[in-house]
Design an enzyme around this catalytic site. Structure first.
Site, PDB file in Angstrom:
ATOM      1  N   ASN A  96      21.147  48.425  31.255  1.00  0.00           N
ATOM      2  CA  ASN A  96      21.312  47.649  32.515  1.00  0.00           C
ATOM      3  C   ASN A  96      20.686  48.748  33.494  1.00  0.00           C
ATOM      4  O   ASN A  96      20.903  50.107  33.832  1.00  0.00           O
ATOM      5  CB  ASN A  96      22.609  47.739  32.899  1.00  0.00           C
ATOM      6  CG  ASN A  96      22.836  46.893  34.205  1.00  0.00           C
ATOM      7  OD1 ASN A  96      22.244  47.302  35.144  1.00  0.00           O
ATOM      8  ND2 ASN A  96      23.721  45.854  34.550  1.00  0.00           N
ATOM      9  N   HIS A 150      20.603  50.285  38.660  1.00  0.00           N
ATOM     10  CA  HIS A 150      21.047  51.487  39.472  1.00  0.00           C
ATOM     11  C   HIS A 150      19.729  52.387  39.577  1.00  0.00           C
ATOM     12  O   HIS A 150      19.556  53.249  40.481  1.00  0.00           O
ATOM     13  CB  HIS A 150      22.112  52.044  39.048  1.00  0.00           C
ATOM     14  CG  HIS A 150      23.301  51.466  39.149  1.00  0.00           C
ATOM     15  ND1 HIS A 150      23.541  50.733  40.432  1.00  0.00           N
ATOM     16  CD2 HIS A 150      24.478  51.012  38.301  1.00  0.00           C
ATOM     17  CE1 HIS A 150      24.733  50.114  40.289  1.00  0.00           C
ATOM     18  NE2 HIS A 150      25.084  50.194  39.090  1.00  0.00           N
ATOM     19  N   HIS A 203      21.378  42.612  36.988  1.00  0.00           N
ATOM     20  CA  HIS A 203      21.928  41.673  37.765  1.00  0.00           C
ATOM     21  C   HIS A 203      21.563  41.498  39.168  1.00  0.00           C
ATOM     22  O   HIS A 203      21.398  42.184  40.141  1.00  0.00           O
ATOM     23  CB  HIS A 203      23.325  42.337  37.788  1.00  0.00           C
ATOM     24  CG  HIS A 203      24.488  41.578  38.726  1.00  0.00           C
ATOM     25  ND1 HIS A 203      25.856  41.859  38.758  1.00  0.00           N
ATOM     26  CD2 HIS A 203      24.401  40.217  39.208  1.00  0.00           C
ATOM     27  CE1 HIS A 203      26.510  41.122  39.356  1.00  0.00           C
ATOM     28  NE2 HIS A 203      25.843  40.151  39.523  1.00  0.00           N
ATOM     29  N   ARG A 209      21.989  40.124  42.457  1.00  0.00           N
ATOM     30  CA  ARG A 209      23.056  39.831  43.063  1.00  0.00           C
ATOM     31  C   ARG A 209      22.790  39.007  44.454  1.00  0.00           C
ATOM     32  O   ARG A 209      21.868  39.342  45.010  1.00  0.00           O
ATOM     33  CB  ARG A 209      24.352  41.439  43.924  1.00  0.00           C
ATOM     34  CG  ARG A 209      24.925  41.597  42.634  1.00  0.00           C
ATOM     35  CD  ARG A 209      25.734  42.919  43.424  1.00  0.00           C
ATOM     36  NE  ARG A 209      26.643  43.303  42.432  1.00  0.00           N
ATOM     37  CZ  ARG A 209      27.904  42.860  42.344  1.00  0.00           C
ATOM     38  NH1 ARG A 209      28.324  42.284  43.479  1.00  0.00           N
ATOM     39  NH2 ARG A 209      28.864  43.266  41.480  1.00  0.00           N
ATOM     40  N   ARG A 254      21.575  44.108  46.395  1.00  0.00           N
ATOM     41  CA  ARG A 254      21.932  45.409  46.754  1.00  0.00           C
ATOM     42  C   ARG A 254      20.876  46.244  45.721  1.00  0.00           C
ATOM     43  O   ARG A 254      20.928  47.527  46.008  1.00  0.00           O
ATOM     44  CB  ARG A 254      23.370  45.615  46.668  1.00  0.00           C
ATOM     45  CG  ARG A 254      23.938  45.514  45.248  1.00  0.00           C
ATOM     46  CD  ARG A 254      25.598  45.989  45.361  1.00  0.00           C
ATOM     47  NE  ARG A 254      26.238  44.968  46.023  1.00  0.00           N
ATOM     48  CZ  ARG A 254      27.553  44.957  45.770  1.00  0.00           C
ATOM     49  NH1 ARG A 254      28.227  45.934  44.985  1.00  0.00           N
ATOM     50  NH2 ARG A 254      28.243  44.072  46.361  1.00  0.00           N
ATOM     51  N   GLU A 293      21.884  39.072  34.548  1.00  0.00           N
ATOM     52  CA  GLU A 293      23.355  38.647  35.069  1.00  0.00           C
ATOM     53  C   GLU A 293      23.364  37.654  36.208  1.00  0.00           C
ATOM     54  O   GLU A 293      22.608  38.295  37.030  1.00  0.00           O
ATOM     55  CB  GLU A 293      24.225  39.886  34.884  1.00  0.00           C
ATOM     56  CG  GLU A 293      24.408  40.622  33.831  1.00  0.00           C
ATOM     57  CD  GLU A 293      25.286  41.936  34.092  1.00  0.00           C
ATOM     58  OE1 GLU A 293      25.659  42.420  35.196  1.00  0.00           O
ATOM     59  OE2 GLU A 293      25.400  42.814  33.215  1.00  0.00           O
ATOM     60  N   THR A 309      30.929  44.435  39.056  1.00  0.00           N
ATOM     61  CA  THR A 309      31.785  43.468  38.672  1.00  0.00           C
ATOM     62  C   THR A 309      33.053  43.995  38.297  1.00  0.00           C
ATOM     63  O   THR A 309      33.283  44.667  37.197  1.00  0.00           O
ATOM     64  CB  THR A 309      31.144  42.989  37.512  1.00  0.00           C
ATOM     65  OG1 THR A 309      29.672  42.736  37.684  1.00  0.00           O
ATOM     66  CG2 THR A 309      31.344  41.467  37.267  1.00  0.00           C
ATOM     67  N   GLU A 328      30.642  38.239  26.587  1.00  0.00           N
ATOM     68  CA  GLU A 328      30.586  39.652  26.659  1.00  0.00           C
ATOM     69  C   GLU A 328      32.065  40.035  27.273  1.00  0.00           C
ATOM     70  O   GLU A 328      32.574  39.568  28.110  1.00  0.00           O
ATOM     71  CB  GLU A 328      29.745  40.010  27.684  1.00  0.00           C
ATOM     72  CG  GLU A 328      29.380  41.556  27.857  1.00  0.00           C
ATOM     73  CD  GLU A 328      28.211  41.988  28.788  1.00  0.00           C
ATOM     74  OE1 GLU A 328      27.260  41.480  28.729  1.00  0.00           O
ATOM     75  OE2 GLU A 328      28.452  42.941  29.310  1.00  0.00           O
ATOM     76  N   HIS A 360      30.818  47.666  30.157  1.00  0.00           N
ATOM     77  CA  HIS A 360      31.186  48.156  31.537  1.00  0.00           C
ATOM     78  C   HIS A 360      31.997  49.376  31.297  1.00  0.00           C
ATOM     79  O   HIS A 360      32.995  49.440  30.506  1.00  0.00           O
ATOM     80  CB  HIS A 360      32.304  46.920  32.044  1.00  0.00           C
ATOM     81  CG  HIS A 360      32.375  47.248  33.722  1.00  0.00           C
ATOM     82  ND1 HIS A 360      31.377  46.310  34.460  1.00  0.00           N
ATOM     83  CD2 HIS A 360      33.052  48.203  34.373  1.00  0.00           C
ATOM     84  CE1 HIS A 360      31.905  46.790  35.645  1.00  0.00           C
ATOM     85  NE2 HIS A 360      32.741  47.942  35.725  1.00  0.00           N
TER      86      HIS A 360
HETATM   87  N1  PXP Z   1      28.125  44.094  31.566  1.00  0.00           N
HETATM   88  C1  PXP Z   1      28.198  43.292  32.793  1.00  0.00           C
HETATM   89  C2  PXP Z   1      28.484  41.929  32.878  1.00  0.00           C
HETATM   90  C3  PXP Z   1      28.137  43.971  33.998  1.00  0.00           C
HETATM   91  O1  PXP Z   1      28.545  43.387  35.180  1.00  0.00           O
HETATM   92  C4  PXP Z   1      27.902  45.101  34.205  1.00  0.00           C
HETATM   93  C5  PXP Z   1      27.891  46.055  35.130  1.00  0.00           C
HETATM   94  O2  PXP Z   1      26.759  45.602  35.911  1.00  0.00           O
HETATM   95  C6  PXP Z   1      27.800  46.194  32.823  1.00  0.00           C
HETATM   96  C7  PXP Z   1      27.696  45.106  31.529  1.00  0.00           C
HETATM   97  C8  PXP Z   1      27.379  47.545  32.913  1.00  0.00           C
HETATM   98  O3  PXP Z   1      28.564  48.322  33.206  1.00  0.00           O
HETATM   99  P1  PXP Z   1      28.089  49.746  33.560  1.00  0.00           P
HETATM  100  O4  PXP Z   1      27.224  49.766  34.424  1.00  0.00           O
HETATM  101  O5  PXP Z   1      29.493  50.386  33.946  1.00  0.00           O
HETATM  102  O6  PXP Z   1      27.654  50.358  32.218  1.00  0.00           O
END
Ligand code: PXP
Length: 245
Positions: A10, A13, A46, A48, A52, A73, A104, A154, A193
């Site tokens: 992901n 960030h 994601h 949003r 952001r 996402e 999330t 997921e 997550h």
């Molecule tokens: N899976 C989903 C559905 C999420 O919303 C997120 C956070 O954006 C992640 C995985 C990844 O989580 P993390 O950034 O804490 O690794």
């Protein structure tokens, strides 16, 4: 069940850091290319409602420029449905979204929101996307996901990742039981997550999981060791846990 546990990186960030200054650096597309070279199997973003981190323009560029499958996402809204239908990413993961949350926070209420989710799941699936629902690891949500016809769920690993003491084993067992149940229902099981080098191994060792999605920790770690090294180390940790299981 599968032997190779896919890693979805992901890159939200990377965009968060870029947006702090409003310019073009660091570029999420470059991060996606590095992730591919470092052994990621997919790129997760994601988009949003408040944009952001990843923006519409990022999604345009990533859709054209990234060779790996993209997992979008998205909240269950008409706006996001329209965007997903225009871009047709490989996968669409429906997540709950609250404007005031930092990330999330909970899973989707697939059971309580059946009527809202049903048309969105079927339109995404009809357009060829692999639809996944981000849910807490419990039976009611799994049953609801199966009723909605989503091929993938997921499982939210946040409660496991943030647990302490005896609660860690409790949350891990909850994940394991939910993953087994989901597989018996014919669902493909992903998880994500809050996963880090320190907590990923027991999750990666669960043979019922097909994919992990990991973001914040990898981008944070990249500040110290570089994105390539952070992803390679995560990939190796997942593979080692799978091999030892
Ligand atoms: N899976 C989903 C559905 C999420 O919303 C997120 C956070 O954006 C992640 C995985 C990844 O989580 P993390 O950034 O804490 O690794």
């Amino acid at each position: 069940m599968t032997n190779h546990l896919r890693l979805g990186v992901n890159i939200d960030h990377v965009a968060t850091i870029r947006n702090a200054r409003g310019g073009l650096h660091p570029d999420p597309l470059r991060a996606a290319e590095m992730a591919a070279a470092a052994g990621a199997d997919g790129i997760t973003v994601h988009l949003r409602e408040d944009r952001r981190h990843i923006t519409d323009a990022d999604l345009d560029r990533l859709s054209i420029g990234v060779a790996l499958p993209i997992n979008l996402e998205m909240a269950a809204t008409d706006e996001m449905l329209g965007i997903a239908l225009r871009h047709r990413p490989h996968a669409a993961c429906i997540v709950p979204e609250r404007r005031t949350e930092r990330t999330t926070e909970g899973g989707l209420d697939a059971a309580g929101q059946h009527n809202v989710l049903a048309p969105i799941v079927s339109r995404l699936a009809d357009a060829g996307m692999r639809v996944s629902l981000f849910i807490t690891p419990d039976e009611r949500q799994l049953e609801a996901a199966a009723r909605l016809g989503a091929p993938v769920v997921e499982l939210h690993t946040g409660p496991y990742a943030h647990a302490e003491g005896g609660a860690v084993v409790f949350e891990l067992e909850r994940l394991a039981r939910a993953a087994e149940l989901g597989v018996r229902m014919g669902l493909e099981i992903h998880a994500g997550h809050g996963l880090t080098f320190d907590n990923v191994a027991p999750v990666a060792a669960l043979p019922t999981l097909a994919e992990l999605n990991i973001g914040h920790f990898l981008i944070g770690e990249a500040v110290f060791v570089g994105l390539d090294a952070a992803i390679r180390r995560m990939r190796a940790a997942m593979d080692a846990a799978r091999a030892a299981a």
